[in-house]
Structure formats: structure tokens, C-alpha cells
Design a protein around this motif. Sequence first.
Motif, PDB file in Angstrom:
ATOM      1  N   ILE A   1       0.842  -1.191   0.000  1.00 42.92           N
ATOM      2  CA  ILE A   1       0.000   0.000   0.000  1.00 42.92           C
ATOM      3  C   ILE A   1       0.882   1.247   0.000  1.00 42.92           C
ATOM      4  CG2 ILE A   1      -1.980  -1.105   1.078  1.00 42.92           C
ATOM      5  CD1 ILE A   1      -1.112   0.062   3.746  1.00 42.92           C
ATOM      6  N   PRO A   2       0.463   2.294  -0.701  1.00 36.91           N
ATOM      7  CA  PRO A   2       1.284   3.513  -0.772  1.00 36.91           C
ATOM      8  C   PRO A   2       1.570   4.055   0.625  1.00 36.91           C
ATOM      9  CG  PRO A   2      -0.524   3.607  -2.342  1.00 36.91           C
ATOM     10  CD  PRO A   2      -0.777   2.415  -1.474  1.00 36.91           C
ATOM     11  N   PRO A   3       2.824   4.363   0.911  1.00 31.12           N
ATOM     12  CA  PRO A   3       3.187   4.824   2.263  1.00 31.12           C
ATOM     13  C   PRO A   3       2.733   6.256   2.532  1.00 31.12           C
ATOM     14  CG  PRO A   3       5.093   4.887   0.823  1.00 31.12           C
ATOM     15  CD  PRO A   3       3.991   4.253   0.027  1.00 31.12           C
ATOM     16  N   HIS A   4       2.421   6.531   3.776  1.00 28.92           N
ATOM     17  CA  HIS A   4       2.152   7.882   4.239  1.00 28.92           C
ATOM     18  C   HIS A   4       2.676   7.979   5.673  1.00 28.92           C
ATOM     19  CE1 HIS A   4      -1.260   6.250   6.536  1.00 28.92           C
ATOM     20  NE2 HIS A   4      -1.588   5.581   5.429  1.00 28.92           N
ATOM     21  N   GLN A   5       2.464   9.094   6.315  1.00 24.67           N
ATOM     22  CA  GLN A   5       3.067   9.326   7.636  1.00 24.67           C
ATOM     23  C   GLN A   5       2.665   8.285   8.678  1.00 24.67           C
ATOM     24  OE1 GLN A   5       2.134  13.357   8.716  1.00 24.67           O
ATOM     25  NE2 GLN A   5       3.850  14.220   7.555  1.00 24.67           N
ATOM     26  N   LYS A   6       1.466   7.742   8.555  1.00 22.68           N
ATOM     27  CA  LYS A   6       0.971   6.800   9.560  1.00 22.68           C
ATOM     28  C   LYS A   6       1.102   5.339   9.128  1.00 22.68           C
ATOM     29  CE  LYS A   6      -2.285  10.086  11.618  1.00 22.68           C
ATOM     30  NZ  LYS A   6      -3.703  10.323  12.009  1.00 22.68           N
ATOM     31  N   THR A   7       1.735   5.102   7.977  1.00 24.35           N
ATOM     32  CA  THR A   7       1.929   3.722   7.528  1.00 24.35           C
ATOM     33  C   THR A   7       2.889   2.994   8.468  1.00 24.35           C
ATOM     34  OG1 THR A   7       1.603   4.357   5.226  1.00 24.35           O
ATOM     35  CG2 THR A   7       2.655   2.237   5.622  1.00 24.35           C
ATOM     36  N   THR A   8       2.523   1.781   8.835  1.00 23.12           N
ATOM     37  CA  THR A   8       3.365   0.966   9.719  1.00 23.12           C
ATOM     38  C   THR A   8       3.570  -0.403   9.099  1.00 23.12           C
ATOM     39  OG1 THR A   8       1.477   0.046  10.926  1.00 23.12           O
ATOM     40  CG2 THR A   8       2.407   2.134  11.737  1.00 23.12           C
ATOM     41  N   SER A   9       4.481  -1.157   9.685  1.00 20.60           N
ATOM     42  CA  SER A   9       4.682  -2.539   9.244  1.00 20.60           C
ATOM     43  C   SER A   9       3.401  -3.339   9.422  1.00 20.60           C
ATOM     44  CB  SER A   9       5.823  -3.176  10.045  1.00 20.60           C
ATOM     45  OG  SER A   9       5.981  -4.543   9.699  1.00 20.60           O
ATOM     46  N   LEU A  10       2.678  -3.057  10.499  1.00 19.60           N
ATOM     47  CA  LEU A  10       1.430  -3.771  10.758  1.00 19.60           C
ATOM     48  C   LEU A  10       0.391  -3.508   9.667  1.00 19.60           C
ATOM     49  CD1 LEU A  10      -0.333  -5.528  12.585  1.00 19.60           C
ATOM     50  CD2 LEU A  10      -0.961  -3.448  13.858  1.00 19.60           C
ATOM     51  N   SER A  11       0.285  -2.246   9.236  1.00 20.05           N
ATOM     52  CA  SER A  11      -0.705  -1.934   8.208  1.00 20.05           C
ATOM     53  C   SER A  11      -0.352  -2.593   6.877  1.00 20.05           C
ATOM     54  CB  SER A  11      -0.835  -0.421   8.030  1.00 20.05           C
ATOM     55  OG  SER A  11       0.393   0.173   7.665  1.00 20.05           O
TER      56      SER A  11
ATOM     57  N   ASN B   1      -1.980  15.852 -11.866  1.00 19.00           N
ATOM     58  CA  ASN B   1      -1.453  15.557 -10.526  1.00 19.00           C
ATOM     59  C   ASN B   1      -0.398  14.453 -10.515  1.00 19.00           C
ATOM     60  OD1 ASN B   1      -3.138  17.356  -8.859  1.00 19.00           O
ATOM     61  ND2 ASN B   1      -4.828  16.096  -9.615  1.00 19.00           N
ATOM     62  N   GLU B   2       0.013  14.022 -11.678  1.00 22.34           N
ATOM     63  CA  GLU B   2       0.887  12.860 -11.778  1.00 22.34           C
ATOM     64  C   GLU B   2       2.295  13.118 -11.263  1.00 22.34           C
ATOM     65  OE1 GLU B   2       1.917   8.894 -13.523  1.00 22.34           O
ATOM     66  OE2 GLU B   2       0.293   9.874 -12.443  1.00 22.34           O
ATOM     67  N   PHE B   3       2.808  14.317 -11.459  1.00 16.47           N
ATOM     68  CA  PHE B   3       4.216  14.582 -11.173  1.00 16.47           C
ATOM     69  C   PHE B   3       4.575  14.290  -9.721  1.00 16.47           C
ATOM     70  CE2 PHE B   3       7.623  17.389  -9.730  1.00 16.47           C
ATOM     71  CZ  PHE B   3       8.636  17.035 -10.603  1.00 16.47           C
ATOM     72  N   ASP B   4       3.823  14.862  -8.790  1.00 13.98           N
ATOM     73  CA  ASP B   4       4.139  14.675  -7.368  1.00 13.98           C
ATOM     74  C   ASP B   4       4.086  13.203  -6.985  1.00 13.98           C
ATOM     75  OD1 ASP B   4       4.636  17.313  -6.811  1.00 13.98           O
ATOM     76  OD2 ASP B   4       2.554  17.759  -6.309  1.00 13.98           O
ATOM     77  N   GLN B   5       3.147  12.474  -7.544  1.00  9.38           N
ATOM     78  CA  GLN B   5       3.014  11.051  -7.214  1.00  9.38           C
ATOM     79  C   GLN B   5       4.222  10.254  -7.680  1.00  9.38           C
ATOM     80  OE1 GLN B   5      -0.714   9.777  -8.901  1.00  9.38           O
ATOM     81  NE2 GLN B   5      -1.935  10.904  -7.407  1.00  9.38           N
ATOM     82  N   ILE B   6       4.583  10.395  -8.942  1.00  3.68           N
ATOM     83  CA  ILE B   6       5.690   9.572  -9.454  1.00  3.68           C
ATOM     84  C   ILE B   6       7.026  10.039  -8.901  1.00  3.68           C
ATOM     85  CG2 ILE B   6       4.461   8.954 -11.563  1.00  3.68           C
ATOM     86  CD1 ILE B   6       6.293  10.910 -13.072  1.00  3.68           C
ATOM     87  N   PHE B   7       7.162  11.350  -8.665  1.00  2.64           N
ATOM     88  CA  PHE B   7       8.441  11.869  -8.197  1.00  2.64           C
ATOM     89  C   PHE B   7       8.671  11.518  -6.739  1.00  2.64           C
ATOM     90  CE2 PHE B   7      11.848  15.088  -8.099  1.00  2.64           C
ATOM     91  CZ  PHE B   7      12.394  14.856  -9.347  1.00  2.64           C
ATOM     92  N   ASN B   8       7.658  11.718  -5.914  1.00  4.84           N
ATOM     93  CA  ASN B   8       7.812  11.418  -4.490  1.00  4.84           C
ATOM     94  C   ASN B   8       7.924   9.923  -4.237  1.00  4.84           C
ATOM     95  OD1 ASN B   8       7.672  14.130  -3.895  1.00  4.84           O
ATOM     96  ND2 ASN B   8       5.478  14.102  -3.459  1.00  4.84           N
ATOM     97  N   ASP B   9       7.197   9.117  -5.012  1.00  7.74           N
ATOM     98  CA  ASP B   9       7.276   7.665  -4.843  1.00  7.74           C
ATOM     99  C   ASP B   9       8.651   7.135  -5.216  1.00  7.74           C
ATOM    100  OD1 ASP B   9       4.699   7.651  -4.002  1.00  7.74           O
ATOM    101  OD2 ASP B   9       3.845   6.889  -5.867  1.00  7.74           O
ATOM    102  N   SER B  10       9.235   7.700  -6.268  1.00  8.70           N
ATOM    103  CA  SER B  10      10.515   7.189  -6.761  1.00  8.70           C
ATOM    104  C   SER B  10      11.701   7.759  -6.012  1.00  8.70           C
ATOM    105  CB  SER B  10      10.661   7.517  -8.254  1.00  8.70           C
ATOM    106  OG  SER B  10       9.604   6.950  -8.994  1.00  8.70           O
TER     107      SER B  10
END
Length: 476
Positions: free
Chosen positions: A55-65, A235-244
Motif C-alpha cells: 500500500i502507498p506509504p504515508h506518515q501513519k503507515t506501519t509494518s502492521l498496516s 497531478n501525476e508529477f508529485d506522485q511519481i516523483f515522491n514515490d521514486s
Amino acid sequence: MPDFLGREYELGLLNNLLSKKTASLVVIKGRRRIGKSRLVEEFSQTHRFYSFSGIPPHQKTTSLSEKEAFLNQLQKYFKKVTIENNDWWDIFWFLAEKTKMGRVIILFDEISWMGSQDPDFLGKLKTVWDTCFKKNGKLILILCGSVSIWIKKNILNNTGFVGRLSLQLTLTELPLSVCNKFFNERADQLSPYEKFKFLSVTGGIPRYLEEWNPNANIENNINHMCFHSSGILFNEFDQIFNDSLSSDSKVYRGIVEALVTGPMERQALAEKLMHAPDGVFTEYLDNLVIAGFVTRDYTWDIKNKSTSKLSHYRLSDNYIRFYLKYIRPQYDVIKSKKYRVDSLSHLTGWSSIIALQFENLVLLSRNRIQKILGITSDDIERDNPFFQRKTKKIKGCQIDYLIQTKTLTLYACEIKFSRNEIKSDIISEMKCKLSNLVLPRGFSCLPVLIHVNGVHDNVIDSNYFFKIIEFSDLLK
């Protein structure tokens, strides 16, 4: 689901694994939207196939999630999922037990998301691979991800995976001949220039090409995709740039912004950004190359055929250049639904930007160019954009695409965009350029012109160019 187009070479490599008598561990990487998951789905369509995605990571993403997301996907395939400790050990062992017999293909998609929160994730996967998964000689486990930097660091350069990988694939943009097929019933109706305008924005990225609407003209397609708040490319730029590139995004953005106007050497790029040209800066550049946004074009010594230390960094992703130049500056206006582009030619600085986009597209089809010129891969010593740095003794020279063959022949390709027919002054320009090239004794140099909107009869009648290649030739 749209028809699957291209990737015959990659499919062939994957299909070769089916003939093995042992299990296969595969890594596939490449930028988002490049078609990694779609390739695996096409390969697996006649086999038992299990697909799991992080799942796409965010500030509250954990190993459990991440584990909970994986378990939910497990339940989609297996009725009773009984895992007591909710640990990756148990999850992998459960999956290995369920896939211990027969032909089966497993995909771990966005592997970096899946394992980024648990430092022991890959170690546990490696152990269960060694002790369980690989005991099924007909099992293929594919690790797939868009964060190529993470994959290189944690899998490809990880001693724990040395000798275990059967195949590594890096997906790049599709060549023009495949891009042309996305126009479907309009492929024979649209002019090469109209197709080029669309491709100058999308490049050879399959997911963007799938958005082509055959019932809208080129400008309307681009307006909907780029200049509308709901468009895929808005909105694609922020997604692909931040993910990569999850860290130091300001430095990475600064580099690609500097490259919007054309290729640069490392030293000049560092000076422009007021950054020390040290190992850290080189690592930033290397990461952009690994991510698939930038290409490092090495020049070479023609006489010795040895790679030079000199290189240019080129922003090879057409969408990113278009976004930074034309979408981001109008971001707020586009969100307010008050922006529309009636013609790409009305965009500020479009003539210089489109020339760079044209060069990127042409360089995607090197194999096609070589075939048109009658050159086989076995004949080629070197091929790449070429440049010769100016010194006190020699003049500077830059060739858009140079092919050096074993028969001591150079094919100097001028990739020339013009909205109108190219006039005869292109001949004097090319003669001047090639006169600066240091040509070793015994070498021949044949000029080649690649264009999109036609050439004047005077250019053809002069017979100066060894071959004149139309953009339409590359679409075939």
C-alpha cells in the motif's frame, strides 16, 4: 482491460523461465506507469497466478498496516487464512505451503512499499525462499517495484540475494512503432505530426498512451489530460516523483528543472544549482538515472572506441519536461478551470522545448533507425548522442545521434524538428558541424537527416544526406 501492446522481448525472457526445472526469482523495476504489473499479468494469464501489492506509504503507515493489507489480499485467494502471530515469517510460510505444487506465478508488486517499514522483511523473504518457495521447481516469484533506487540498494546489491535471481528486467519507454498502435483506428488517419504532438507530452509511457481518446482531436486530448484538474497528467508529477525519490526531493527537483532546457555536464549542472560537484551530487544524478527520469549519455573516443569520462545528463522523460514547463506554472489557474490551450504552438518557448521532446522520441527508436540504414547490431561498435568538447586545438562538436560501425563508418544523425519544410540551409549547418568533428584516418562519415514535417526538394535533389528519415518511418 486495454489490449497488451509491445514488450515482446521481455515476454520472451519471462517465457524462457517456464522451461526451467528449478524455481525462479525475478526482479522487474521501472518508473510508475511503465507497465510492470501489466507485463506480469500478460505473462501469467494462462497459469495459476497470485498478485499482492504493497500500500502507498504515508506518515501513519506501519509494518502492521502493510501486513494487514497483505493478509486481506491472501483472503481473496484462500478461504481459510490462519496465521497466528501476524508476522512476515508466518505469512510467507503460509503462502509457500499453498503454492508448493504445480506451476504457479506469484507477484509481489511495489515491493519497496511492502517492506519499507520492517528492516527484517527482505531477510525473512530470502530465508523462506531458500527453505520453502524454491522447493517447487515450477514456481516463479516476481518482485516488482517503481522505487528502483530501493530495489537496487536492498535487493540487487544485497549480498543475501546474490546468486538467487534468475532474471532482472528494467522496463523503459515503448518504441515509436508500438506507441503508434495505441492510436487504434486513427493510426492511419492522423498525420505523423499530429501523432508527434501527442507523444511529445506522453512519451512512450503505456499508461499515458491508454488515455488516448479517438473521438477527440489532439489538442482536446492534451487539454483533458494536462490542463484539467481531473486529468491524469495534472497531478501525476508529485506522485511519481515522491514515490521514486522519497528523500531530498528539493535537490532532485532542482536538477530536473535545470535540465528542462537541454542536456548538461555534471560540472555545469552543479554550478547552476550552486552545489558542490562532489560524490553526494553524483549520487543524486545516479538516482535520477536509476529512477528512469534522466539519461546519462556518454561520449567516446572514435579512434580507440573507448568510453570517455565526459557525459551529458539529459531529461529523457517527456512528461516531466512538459509538466515543469507548462503545467506547474499554471497549476492554480488550471485548478480554477480557467485555463485552456488551443494550440501547443502558442505555448511560451514551445519551439525549443518541442525540439528536445522530438529528440527524446527519436532516440527511443534506435533499432528502427539502424534497420532503415541497413545496419545490423553486430556491425555496431558504439551508438549514442555524441559530443566533442572544445579545447585550444579542436573545436566543439555535438551530434544528436552517432552510430560507429566496425567498417569504420560513422552515421551522423541530425534530429531536426521544424513546423515547416526543412530548407537547404540544413546542408550548410550539417557541413559546418561535421567539419569540426575529429575524424580518424580511414573513417567515413555519412550524414543522416531525421525530420517530421517534410524537407524541401532542394535538400533531396542535392543528394547530400546519405538517408533522409521521416518520423512516419519510425512509427511503422
